[in-house]
Write a protein that holds these residues in place. Structure first.
Motif, PDB file in Angstrom:
ATOM      1  N   PHE A 126       0.830  -1.210   0.000  1.00 13.59           N
ATOM      2  CA  PHE A 126       0.000   0.000   0.000  1.00 13.59           C
ATOM      3  C   PHE A 126       0.863   1.258   0.000  1.00 13.59           C
ATOM      4  O   PHE A 126       0.557   2.233  -0.702  1.00 13.59           O
ATOM      5  CB  PHE A 126      -0.974   0.011   1.186  1.00 13.59           C
ATOM      6  N   GLU A 179       2.240   1.658  -3.471  1.00 10.87           N
ATOM      7  CA  GLU A 179       1.195   2.166  -4.368  1.00 10.87           C
ATOM      8  C   GLU A 179       1.028   3.675  -4.237  1.00 10.87           C
ATOM      9  O   GLU A 179       0.900   4.376  -5.245  1.00 10.87           O
ATOM     10  CB  GLU A 179      -0.151   1.498  -4.068  1.00 10.87           C
ATOM     11  N   ARG A 180       1.021   4.161  -3.004  1.00 13.93           N
ATOM     12  CA  ARG A 180       0.877   5.613  -2.803  1.00 13.93           C
ATOM     13  C   ARG A 180       2.065   6.361  -3.410  1.00 13.93           C
ATOM     14  O   ARG A 180       1.887   7.394  -4.070  1.00 13.93           O
ATOM     15  CB  ARG A 180       0.740   5.927  -1.313  1.00 13.93           C
ATOM     16  N   THR A 192       1.727   6.184  -7.226  1.00 12.54           N
ATOM     17  CA  THR A 192       0.615   7.021  -7.683  1.00 12.54           C
ATOM     18  C   THR A 192       1.058   8.479  -7.774  1.00 12.54           C
ATOM     19  O   THR A 192       0.811   9.149  -8.787  1.00 12.54           O
ATOM     20  CB  THR A 192      -0.600   6.875  -6.747  1.00 12.54           C
ATOM     21  N   VAL A 225      -1.929   4.638 -11.589  1.00  8.04           N
ATOM     22  CA  VAL A 225      -1.827   3.383 -10.864  1.00  8.04           C
ATOM     23  C   VAL A 225      -3.260   2.999 -10.523  1.00  8.04           C
ATOM     24  O   VAL A 225      -3.991   3.778  -9.911  1.00  8.04           O
ATOM     25  CB  VAL A 225      -0.948   3.528  -9.605  1.00  8.04           C
ATOM     26  N   GLY A 281      -4.515   0.043  -8.995  1.00 10.13           N
ATOM     27  CA  GLY A 281      -4.901  -0.812  -7.879  1.00 10.13           C
ATOM     28  C   GLY A 281      -4.137  -2.110  -7.825  1.00 10.13           C
ATOM     29  O   GLY A 281      -3.102  -2.279  -8.471  1.00 10.13           O
ATOM     30  N   ASN A 282      -4.690  -3.044  -7.018  1.00 10.22           N
ATOM     31  CA  ASN A 282      -4.011  -4.299  -6.758  1.00 10.22           C
ATOM     32  C   ASN A 282      -5.007  -5.431  -6.605  1.00 10.22           C
ATOM     33  O   ASN A 282      -6.204  -5.194  -6.454  1.00 10.22           O
ATOM     34  CB  ASN A 282      -3.177  -4.168  -5.483  1.00 10.22           C
ATOM     35  N   LEU A 320      -0.037  -5.694  -9.057  1.00  6.57           N
ATOM     36  CA  LEU A 320      -0.272  -4.251  -9.121  1.00  6.57           C
ATOM     37  C   LEU A 320      -0.503  -3.860 -10.574  1.00  6.57           C
ATOM     38  O   LEU A 320       0.214  -4.340 -11.467  1.00  6.57           O
ATOM     39  CB  LEU A 320       0.929  -3.491  -8.570  1.00  6.57           C
ATOM     40  N   ALA A 339      -1.120  -0.709 -13.524  1.00  6.91           N
ATOM     41  CA  ALA A 339      -1.023   0.696 -13.913  1.00  6.91           C
ATOM     42  C   ALA A 339      -1.248   0.785 -15.413  1.00  6.91           C
ATOM     43  O   ALA A 339      -0.880  -0.130 -16.167  1.00  6.91           O
ATOM     44  CB  ALA A 339       0.333   1.270 -13.542  1.00  6.91           C
TER      45      ALA A 339
END
Length: 111
Positions: A38, A41-42, A45, A56, A58-59, A68, A70
């Motif tokens: 997570f 991801e942030r 993003t 991006v 999600g997962n 993941l 993108a």
């Protein structure tokens, strides 16, 4: 009578970066692994948005792995922005698939 300006813009083909990591168990990984994903991801993003190369998206966790996703107009440019964070995740084995639209191809990068 239709004019050239009335025609819809052709859609830009969407390309993808899909990263797959093996986790420590056969389900969803540990809490620490999920938090690391997570956080990554942030980070990605923010970098992808700042570079303006896509999003991006999600997962998916399950079966002992995380994937993941993108998307953007140029998978290589998107991967270039995401690569430092993707390589920084400690989970292995891991790889990334770059899906290019024209010509329609896929390439794999082991992490």
């Amino acid at each position: 009578m239709n004019t050239l300006s009335d025609l819809p813009e052709p859609e830009t083909p969407e390309e993808a970066v899909i990263a797959r990591y093996r986790l420590s168990d056969d389900q969803y990984g540990s809490r620490a692994e999920r938090e690391a994903i997570f956080d990554a991801e942030r980070t990605m993003t923010a970098a992808v948005e700042e570079a303006g190369v896509g999003e991006v998206d999600g997962n998916e966790f399950g079966g002992g792995e995380v994937v993941l996703y993108a998307y953007g107009a140029d998978a290589a440019a998107l991967f270039k922005v995401m690569e430092p964070t993707l390589r920084g995740l400690p989970f292995r084995p891991a790889h990334v698939v770059l899906r290019q639209a024209i010509p329609e191809t896929e390439s794999r990068v082991d992490l």
